[in-house]
Scaffold this motif. Structure first.
Motif, PDB file in Angstrom:
ATOM      1  N   GLU A 104      -5.942  73.195 -51.258  1.00 32.55           N
ATOM      2  CA  GLU A 104      -6.270  72.558 -49.981  1.00 32.55           C
ATOM      3  C   GLU A 104      -6.877  71.180 -50.205  1.00 32.55           C
ATOM      4  O   GLU A 104      -6.621  70.240 -49.433  1.00 32.55           O
ATOM      5  N   TYR A 105      -7.689  71.056 -51.250  1.00 32.98           N
ATOM      6  CA  TYR A 105      -8.245  69.746 -51.581  1.00 32.98           C
ATOM      7  C   TYR A 105      -7.136  68.772 -51.966  1.00 32.98           C
ATOM      8  O   TYR A 105      -7.154  67.599 -51.556  1.00 32.98           O
ATOM      9  N   ALA A 106      -6.155  69.236 -52.754  1.00 36.19           N
ATOM     10  CA  ALA A 106      -5.029  68.378 -53.121  1.00 36.19           C
ATOM     11  C   ALA A 106      -4.237  67.970 -51.882  1.00 36.19           C
ATOM     12  O   ALA A 106      -3.773  66.824 -51.776  1.00 36.19           O
ATOM     13  N   LEU A 107      -4.080  68.886 -50.934  1.00 34.21           N
ATOM     14  CA  LEU A 107      -3.368  68.551 -49.697  1.00 34.21           C
ATOM     15  C   LEU A 107      -4.122  67.497 -48.901  1.00 34.21           C
ATOM     16  O   LEU A 107      -3.511  66.579 -48.332  1.00 34.21           O
ATOM     17  N   ILE A 108      -5.449  67.600 -48.861  1.00 34.29           N
ATOM     18  CA  ILE A 108      -6.255  66.591 -48.165  1.00 34.29           C
ATOM     19  C   ILE A 108      -6.079  65.223 -48.817  1.00 34.29           C
ATOM     20  O   ILE A 108      -5.967  64.195 -48.134  1.00 34.29           O
ATOM     21  N   CYS A 109      -6.053  65.189 -50.140  1.00 29.99           N
ATOM     22  CA  CYS A 109      -5.845  63.922 -50.851  1.00 29.99           C
ATOM     23  C   CYS A 109      -4.485  63.318 -50.498  1.00 29.99           C
ATOM     24  O   CYS A 109      -4.378  62.107 -50.246  1.00 29.99           O
ATOM     25  N   LEU A 110      -3.446  64.145 -50.477  1.00 32.67           N
ATOM     26  CA  LEU A 110      -2.103  63.646 -50.151  1.00 32.67           C
ATOM     27  C   LEU A 110      -2.038  63.127 -48.724  1.00 32.67           C
ATOM     28  O   LEU A 110      -1.435  62.078 -48.452  1.00 32.67           O
ATOM     29  N   VAL A 111      -2.637  63.858 -47.787  1.00 36.32           N
ATOM     30  CA  VAL A 111      -2.638  63.411 -46.391  1.00 36.32           C
ATOM     31  C   VAL A 111      -3.406  62.101 -46.249  1.00 36.32           C
ATOM     32  O   VAL A 111      -2.981  61.189 -45.520  1.00 36.32           O
ATOM     33  N   THR A 112      -4.528  61.984 -46.939  1.00 32.45           N
ATOM     34  CA  THR A 112      -5.307  60.741 -46.885  1.00 32.45           C
ATOM     35  C   THR A 112      -4.499  59.565 -47.422  1.00 32.45           C
ATOM     36  O   THR A 112      -4.505  58.471 -46.841  1.00 32.45           O
ATOM     37  N   MET A 113      -3.804  59.784 -48.536  1.00 32.46           N
ATOM     38  CA  MET A 113      -2.955  58.725 -49.082  1.00 32.46           C
ATOM     39  C   MET A 113      -1.900  58.284 -48.082  1.00 32.46           C
ATOM     40  O   MET A 113      -1.710  57.082 -47.837  1.00 32.46           O
ATOM     41  N   ALA A 114      -1.220  59.256 -47.476  1.00 35.02           N
ATOM     42  CA  ALA A 114      -0.147  58.921 -46.537  1.00 35.02           C
ATOM     43  C   ALA A 114      -0.686  58.178 -45.323  1.00 35.02           C
ATOM     44  O   ALA A 114      -0.099  57.183 -44.873  1.00 35.02           O
ATOM     45  N   VAL A 115      -1.817  58.629 -44.788  1.00 41.00           N
ATOM     46  CA  VAL A 115      -2.378  57.986 -43.593  1.00 41.00           C
ATOM     47  C   VAL A 115      -2.799  56.554 -43.896  1.00 41.00           C
ATOM     48  O   VAL A 115      -2.512  55.620 -43.120  1.00 41.00           O
ATOM     49  N   VAL A 116      -3.466  56.342 -45.025  1.00 38.62           N
ATOM     50  CA  VAL A 116      -3.925  54.988 -45.364  1.00 38.62           C
ATOM     51  C   VAL A 116      -2.743  54.071 -45.622  1.00 38.62           C
ATOM     52  O   VAL A 116      -2.742  52.898 -45.199  1.00 38.62           O
ATOM     53  N   ILE A 117      -1.704  54.556 -46.276  1.00 40.22           N
ATOM     54  CA  ILE A 117      -0.521  53.724 -46.525  1.00 40.22           C
ATOM     55  C   ILE A 117       0.133  53.320 -45.213  1.00 40.22           C
ATOM     56  O   ILE A 117       0.495  52.140 -45.018  1.00 40.22           O
ATOM     57  N   VAL A 118       0.278  54.256 -44.284  1.00 47.01           N
ATOM     58  CA  VAL A 118       0.897  53.949 -42.985  1.00 47.01           C
ATOM     59  C   VAL A 118       0.047  52.959 -42.203  1.00 47.01           C
ATOM     60  O   VAL A 118       0.566  52.001 -41.601  1.00 47.01           O
ATOM     61  N   VAL A 119      -1.270  53.165 -42.207  1.00 43.92           N
ATOM     62  CA  VAL A 119      -2.147  52.257 -41.456  1.00 43.92           C
ATOM     63  C   VAL A 119      -2.113  50.851 -42.051  1.00 43.92           C
ATOM     64  O   VAL A 119      -2.005  49.851 -41.323  1.00 43.92           O
TER      65      VAL A 119
END
Length: 333
Positions: A104-119
């Protein structure tokens, strides 16, 4: 070639990243001292001297499964294979008190990466060359910082009420209650997170394990020398006998005095820490104010290749100064 705004953003990102990496390396190299390492080594030697007390490797300490998994099996498999140090990450997650698995921690890291890249790409209109590194760095650093902050806050809250919890055990022991029931009393009457941790110890005892086994499980999550003092005191009393209530009362008094000394040192060093924050942030504040007042004047430093070397040298010196000041105000009690 980048436009002027892209060059400014690039330099800000690179400069901030350089400062961050330098600070992390500086704190890692100069942080702490031999006293902390010696304390942990003595505690390890004492615990090894009471081998039957500490839980054995591979031994299941409760009826439930300790290694929880998320509902996504593929993510669990990838996390176990890709995470370099899963045991250390699991310990960090357990220290927060949240039921969060490594997957779940790894999933949070991946989601954070994707959100920051899109923003960064579509909101701030940065190029992919800048958005992807910023996203990757944010996805790795932000969750790590958040977990560390939550763990440190919980440990500090634990230590704040730990002497009172020991005194509650002392009163129970003086009333003739056995140590297992004294721990259950702490689990019922102490504030969080002490109540939760001692409740786990009480549950471990109810499952047939010894008090020391349950306390060592908590010690792995909390990882504090002060808590290990409690385990060693109980272990020594079980083997040699003596008045456990008086021993724990002395331990509570010692822990309270240590905390008072730490708070006094923190108050005395507050001026130096404030100076470090002001000196470290002043160049960035002045750069931003000058950029608002006259951007062409500031852009000369960005556009000129010699200015890049000057920025790098300045960031290195700032990081070195902050690291030295942090070392000066850090004490081991």
């Amino acid at each position: 070639m980048f436009a002027g705004e892209d060059q400014l953003m690039l330099m800000l990102i690179v400069g901030g990243g350089t400062l961050f990496v330098t600070l992390v390396l500086g704190f890692a190299l100069v942080g702490g001292d031999n006293a902390s390492a010696n304390t942990k080594r003595r505690l390890a030697n004492l615990s090894h001297g009471h081998a039957p007390v500490a839980p054995k490797a591979g031994q299941r300490n409760s009826a439930r499964i300790d290694d929880r998994q998320s509902s996504i099996k593929v993510l669990d498999t990838l996390a176990r294979k890709l995470i370099p140090k899963p045991a250390e990450l699991k310990a960090r997650l357990e220290k927060t008190g949240k039921k969060l698995t490594t997957a779940e921690y790894a999933l949070i890291c991946l989601v954070t990466m994707a959100v920051v890249i899109v923003v960064m790409r579509f909101v701030y209109d940065l190029t992919w060359l800048l958005s992807i590194p910023v996203g990757l760095t944010s996805g790795l650093i932000l969750p790590h910082w958040t977990v560390g902050f939550m763990g440190a806050r919980r440990v500090n809250k634990f230590m704040k009420h730990f002497p009172e919890a020991i005194e509650l055990m002392v009163r129970s022991l003086r009333a003739g209650i056995p140590i297992s029931e004294a721990i259950a009393t702490v689990a019922n009457d102490a504030p969080e997170p002490i109540a939760t941790e001692f409740k786990r110890v009480s549950d471990t005892v109810k499952l047939g394990k010894s008090v020391e086994d349950g306390l060592w499980k908590v010690a792995k999550r909390i990882d504090l020398p002060d808590f290990k003092f409690l385990i060693i005191a109980i272990s020594i009393q079980r083997e040699t006998g003596g008045n456990l209530a008086e021993t724990l009362a002395g331990l509570a008094n010692m822990l309270r005095k240590r905390r008072q000394i730490k708070l006094k040192i923190k108050a005395m060093s507050s001026e130096a820490r404030a100076s470090a924050w002001i000196i470290g942030s002043l160049p960035f504040i002045m750069f931003f104010l000058l950029w608002l007042a006259n951007d062409e004047y500031v852009m000369t430093l960005i556009n000129d290749p010699r200015g890049i070397y000057l920025i790098g040298a300045g960031l290195t010196m700032i990081a070195s100064g902050v690291g030295v000041m942090a070392k000066m105000v850090r004490f081991e009690i």
